[in-house]
Design an enzyme around this catalytic site. Structure first.
Site, PDB file in Angstrom:
ATOM      1  N   SER A 108      13.716   2.496  -3.377  1.00 19.44           N
ATOM      2  CA  SER A 108      14.014   2.592  -4.803  1.00 19.44           C
ATOM      3  C   SER A 108      12.727   2.993  -5.518  1.00 19.44           C
ATOM      4  O   SER A 108      11.700   2.327  -5.386  1.00 19.44           O
ATOM      5  CB  SER A 108      14.515   1.252  -5.341  1.00 19.44           C
ATOM      6  OG  SER A 108      15.713   0.868  -4.709  1.00 19.44           O
ATOM      7  N   CYS A 110      19.160  -6.067  -7.610  1.00 25.63           N
ATOM      8  CA  CYS A 110      18.516  -5.260  -6.582  1.00 25.63           C
ATOM      9  C   CYS A 110      17.790  -6.158  -5.588  1.00 25.63           C
ATOM     10  O   CYS A 110      17.097  -7.100  -5.989  1.00 25.63           O
ATOM     11  CB  CYS A 110      17.521  -4.273  -7.210  1.00 25.63           C
ATOM     12  SG  CYS A 110      16.714  -3.196  -6.003  1.00 25.63           S
ATOM     13  N   ASP A 118      21.970  -2.472  -6.191  1.00 27.36           N
ATOM     14  CA  ASP A 118      21.190  -1.629  -5.293  1.00 27.36           C
ATOM     15  C   ASP A 118      20.620  -2.577  -4.246  1.00 27.36           C
ATOM     16  O   ASP A 118      19.541  -3.136  -4.411  1.00 27.36           O
ATOM     17  CB  ASP A 118      20.066  -0.930  -6.066  1.00 27.36           C
ATOM     18  CG  ASP A 118      19.303   0.067  -5.197  1.00 27.36           C
ATOM     19  OD1 ASP A 118      19.704   0.263  -4.036  1.00 27.36           O
ATOM     20  OD2 ASP A 118      18.304   0.630  -5.671  1.00 27.36           O
ATOM     21  N   TRP A 159      20.277  -4.003   0.070  1.00 28.36           N
ATOM     22  CA  TRP A 159      20.076  -3.544   1.437  1.00 28.36           C
ATOM     23  C   TRP A 159      19.976  -4.737   2.373  1.00 28.36           C
ATOM     24  O   TRP A 159      19.738  -5.867   1.945  1.00 28.36           O
ATOM     25  CB  TRP A 159      18.807  -2.700   1.531  1.00 28.36           C
ATOM     26  CG  TRP A 159      17.567  -3.423   1.076  1.00 28.36           C
ATOM     27  CD1 TRP A 159      16.803  -4.291   1.799  1.00 28.36           C
ATOM     28  CD2 TRP A 159      16.958  -3.362  -0.222  1.00 28.36           C
ATOM     29  NE1 TRP A 159      15.763  -4.767   1.047  1.00 28.36           N
ATOM     30  CE2 TRP A 159      15.827  -4.214  -0.208  1.00 28.36           C
ATOM     31  CE3 TRP A 159      17.255  -2.656  -1.403  1.00 28.36           C
ATOM     32  CZ2 TRP A 159      14.993  -4.382  -1.311  1.00 28.36           C
ATOM     33  CZ3 TRP A 159      16.422  -2.835  -2.495  1.00 28.36           C
ATOM     34  CH2 TRP A 159      15.315  -3.681  -2.441  1.00 28.36           C
TER      35      TRP A 159
END
Length: 686
Positions: A471, A638, A683, A685
C-alpha cells in the site's frame, strides 16, 4: 476503474492492428450514375461500421494486468500472424479430444494449477490449450464444447485483475439466455478462508455459466490458501479425469501416463553473440516503461530509513522511490515490486547444481525454437536472481521430477517419491517435512546428495518470482514524482534452523540510496471519497496498516476545511511508543494542526495485559457510532486479515448492538450496506 468509452478503444485497435483495407477506390467516368456512387458509399459506410462498432468486452486500458510469469501459451515472434481467438499457441502434439483451460490468476498459482492439469491431460492423450482469460476473446466461449476454468479470488471477493474484462462480458445483460447451452465445464477456485467472500470469483463463474445454459459435468473444487491449497487441488484433480473421459467418450484404462517432458529447451550463447535481455519478467523482450505488471519500470531509491528505534528487535523501513513520468497513482493505490534473490543464495544454488553463473542462456519452447525466448538471453546469475524464487518451498511436481529423473541413490529416490505422492500418507509427509519446516529446494538438494538436476528443468519447475504489493504510503499531490513504501523486514528461524528471510523485504533492505529496482503502480478501490462528497473519516491501521492512511492524511491536509465539521479519526497500534510508533512526529503534528481530530493509539505491551486497536474501538464506541450514522462518513480498515480485521469488525458490530440497539442480524446488515455503498472499505492481507 475509470474507463474511456469502448467505442474509442475499439477504433484505436482497428486502425492500429487490422490489416484489411478500409478504402474502397472506385474508377468511374462521366456516365457513372449518381445512384451508383451513393450505393457504393453506403456499402463502404456499412462495412466500416461493421469493423468499427464497439464491443462490450473490449479491454479497459486502466486495468493492471497480471503477468503470465511462466507462459503456457508462448507468444509468437514479431513476424508471426495472430488473432485474438487463437490466444493459445502451444503446439498440439496429441491426437485425442481437444479443449481449453481458461485461467484467471492474481499471483501465478492458478496458472500453475492450469499447467498441472494440462500436463496430466497430455499424458492421457488429451489435446489441451491453456489460456489466460486476459488473452481470450470471450465471444469464443459461445462456440466451445468443453472448458475447465481455474480462477483465483482477489481482495474482498473480486476477480483477478486479468479477469475483469472476462467477468464484465460474462455478467453483461447482453448475454442471451441459453447462449452457453452447448458448453460443458468444470471449475476449480482458489481463495483464502480468512476472507469473508471465499472463492467468490469461481462461484460467480459457475453460477453465471449455468444461468446461460452451461452444464457442470464435475463439481466445483475449492482450494484454501490459509490451509493446504495444493492438497485441496490434488484431491479435486484425482477425480477430474473420469467425468472428462466420459464426456469425450475416451477409455482412460487403455492409456498409460508418460513421464514429465519439459516444455522449454535451454540454449547457451557465446559472449557477444546476442543482446542481453533487460527484462525481469518471463516472456518479455525488454522493459519499455508502460507501467504495468507485465512491464515494470526501472526506478531508483531516493531515501531509505529505519522507522523502529534501537530498542526494537525488528526492522521497519520507510522507502521513497523516484517514479518515472509514465507512472501515476492516487492515495490508497498499490506499488508492485519485483524482488531479487540474494547473491549468496544464488551462488550457493548454482554451485550445488554445477551451473556457471557467467554463462549466457535462453529458454525457448522446445517444440518451436523460433519462438521468442521465455527467458533471456541473460546470464545464469540473472536467471537465478530474478526469474525464480529460491526461498519458496518446492511443489510435489518438482519433487517427483527430482526423484524420477535426477536421483540415483535408491533410498533418496524412495524418500522423494513418498513426499511427492498424492496419497494421504504422501500429504501428511509433505505437510510435516516440507510445508511445516518451510523446506526450500536447496535444502532438499543438500539432503539428497545423489540428486543432480539440470538447470533447464529447475528453471521450468521452480516457483516463478512474483511481484510483492505494498500500500503506497504517500499522496501524489504532496509527492508528485515519488511513491513511498512502509515495510516490515521479514526474518525468522525455521524448524530446520535456517534463518528464513522474506525475499522482497530483505531485497529492499539491501538497497541503498540511488540503487534501482523494477516496480509498477496498481489501481486500488481503497480510496477517499471525492472531496465534495466526503464526510467524516474513520481509519483503523495498526502497524504497517497505517501506510495508506499516511497518504490519506496528506490528502486530507490539502482539502482541510474546518468549517465543514467533519472529523478525521485514526486508530493506530504498536508495541510501545518508544519502540515502533511509526510516523509518530508526523501524526502528532497532524493532530496539533487539526487535520486529525483524534489519534487513538493502542500500545500492546506497555501494560500487563495487551491492548489492541479493537479494544480502543470499544472504548470509543459512542463517538464511532455517532460518526457512522452520518450519511457521508466512511470507515477504512487496513492490515492483518487473519486476526485484526476480524476482531475490529466484531467490535464494530458489538457497538452497533450495544449502542445502536440493533440485533445481530441488523448489525450484520448495517455493515454490509456500508460496504455496498463504499462507505466501509478494507485493504487487508494474510
Amino acid at each position: 476503474s475509470r474507463t474511456p468509452s469502448s467505442t474509442r478503444r475499439t477504433q484505436r485497435a482497428f486502425f492500429a492492428n487490422d490489416k484489411r483495407t478500409t478504402d474502397f477506390p472506385v474508377m468511374f467516368d462521366d456516365t457513372t450514375s449518381i445512384a451508383l456512387v451513393g450505393l457504393t458509399l453506403a456499402i463502404a459506410a456499412a462495412i466500416a461500421y461493421f469493423f468499427l462498432r464497439p464491443k462490450p468486452h473490449t479491454p479497459s486500458p486502466t486495468i493492471a494486468l497480471k503477468p503470465v510469469l511462466k507462459p503456457l501459451t508462448p507468444l509468437a515472434s514479431s513476424s508471426s500472424s495472430s488473432s485474438s481467438s487463437a490466444a493459445s499457441r502451444k503446439p498440439k502434439s496429441q491426437s485425442g479430444p481437444s479443449f481449453k483451460i481458461l485461467y484467471a490468476t492474481q499471483t501465478g498459482t492458478a496458472e500453475e494449477f492450469a499447467s498441472t492439469i494440462a500436463s496430466e491431460g497430455a499424458s492421457k492423450k488429451f489435446n489441451i490449450d491453456t489460456v489466460n482469460v486476459s488473452d481470450y476473446d470471450p465471444d469464443d466461449l459461445l462456440n466451445e464444447k468443453f472448458v475447465i476454468f481455474v480462477s483465483s479470488t482477489y481482495g474482498d471477493g473480486e476477480p483477478p485483475d486479468t479477469a475483469k474484462d472476462f467477468f464484465a462480458w460474462l455478467q453483461s445483460e447482453d448475454r442471451q439466455p441459453g447462449c452457453l447451452s452447448g458448453l460443458s465445464f468444470t471449475i476449480f477456485g482458489l481463495g483464502d478462508k480468512t476472507y469473508e467472500k471465499f472463492c467468490a470469483a469461481s462461484r460467480i463463474i459457475e453460477e453465471r455459466v449455468k444461468e446461460l445454459g452451461g452444464k457442470l459435468i464435475y463439481s466445483r473444487g475449492e482450494g484454501d490458501n490459509d490451509g493446504s491449497i495444493q492438497e485441496d487441488f490434488d484431491q479435486w484433480k484425482t477425480r477430474l479425469w473420469d467425468p472428462v473421459a466420459t464426456f469425450f467418450g475416451v477409455d482412460l484404462s487403455a492409456l498409460e501416463n508418460e513421464e514429465f517432458k519439459p516444455f522449454y529447451a535451454l540454449k547457451t550463447h557465446k559472449p557477444g553473440s546476442v543482446t542481453l535481455n533487460e527484462s525481469v519478467v518471463w516472456f518479455k523482450k525488454s522493459t519499455l516503461g508502460e507501467n504495468n505488471i507485465n512491464n515494470p519500470v526501472k526506478c531508483t531509491i531516493s531515501t531509505s530509513k529505519q522507522l523502529h528505534s534501537e530498542k526494537s528487535d525488528r526492522s521497519c523501513l520507510h522507502i521513497e522511490i523516484n517514479l518515472k513520468s509514465t507512472m501515476r497513482y492516487e492515495a490508497g493505490d498499490h506499488l508492485g515490486i519485483y524482488p531479487q534473490n540474494p547473491s549468496d543464495l544464488v551462488k550457493e544454488f548454482a554451485e550445488r547444481i554445477g551451473a556457471d553463473l557467467d554463462e549466457i542462456i535462453s529458454l525457448r519452447p522446445a517444440s518451436d525454437p523460433k519462438m521468442r525466448p521465455a527467458l533471456g538471453p541473460c546470464t545464469v546469475e540473472k536467471a537465478l536472481r530474478c526469474y525464480v524464487n529460491l526461498s519458496e518451498i518446492p511443489s510435489k511436481k518438482l519433487l517427483k521430477v527430482l526423484a524420477d529423473k535426477f536421483t540415483s541413490d535408491p533410498a533418496e529416490k524412495e524418500a522423494l517419491l513418498e513426499l511427492s505422492a498424492s496419497s494421504e500418507k504422501g500429504w501428511e509427509l509433505y505437510k510435516a517435512q516440507v510445508q511445516g519446516r518451510h523446506l526450500t529446494t536447496l535444502e532438499v538438494l543438500r539432503q539428497n546428495v545423489s540428486c543432480k538436476p539440470t538447470l533447464d528443468h529447475l528453471l521450468e519447475l521452480l516457483p516463478a518470482m512474483q511481484p510483492r504489493f505494498y500500500s503506497i504510503s504517500s499522496c501524489p499531490a504532496v509527492h508528485p514524482s515519488q511513491a513511498h513504501v512502509t515495510a516490515v523486514v521479514v526474518e525468522y528461524v525455521t524448524p530446520t534452523g535456517r534463518v528464513h528471510k522474506g525475499v522482497c523485504t530483505n531485497y529492499l533492505a539491501s538497497l541503498r540510496d540511488g540503487d534501482s529496482l523494477y516496480c509498477f503502480t496498481r489501481t486500488s478501490s481503497f480510496k477517499l471519497a471525492n472531496h465534495s462528497k466526503r464526510g467524516s473519516v474513520i481509519m483503523v491501521g495498526p502497524g504497517t496498516g497505517v501506510a495508506p492512511f499516511r497518504g490519506f492524511i496528506e490528502q486530507l491536509s490539502l482539502d482541510h476545511k474546518p468549517e465543514s465539521g467533519n472529523k478525521n479519526l485514526l486508530f493506530f497500534g504498536c508495541r510501545a511508543r518508544d519502540v515502533d510508533f511509526l510516523y509518530r512526529e508526523e501524526l502528532e503534528g497532524y493532530v496539533a494542526s487539526g487535520i486529525l481530530s483524534e489519534l487513538i493509539v493502542a500500545f500492546s505491551r506497555e501494560q500487563a495485559s495487551k491492548v489492541y486497536v479493537q479494544d480502543k474501538i470499544k472504548e470509543h464506541g459512542a463517538a464511532i457510532w455517532s460518526l457512522l450514522l452520518e450519511p457521508s462518513s466512511a470507515l477504512y480498515i487496513c492490515g492483518d486479515a487473519r486476526h485484526m480485521a476480524k476482531d475490529v469488525q466484531k467490535a464494530l458490530k458489538q457497538i452497533a448492538m450495544d449502542i445502536g440497539g440493533k440485533s445481530q442480524a441488523e448489525a450484520d446488515a448495517f455493515f454490509t450496506q456500508l460496504q455496498t455503498s463504499n462507505r466501509m472499505m478494507l485493504d487487508i492481507w494474510t
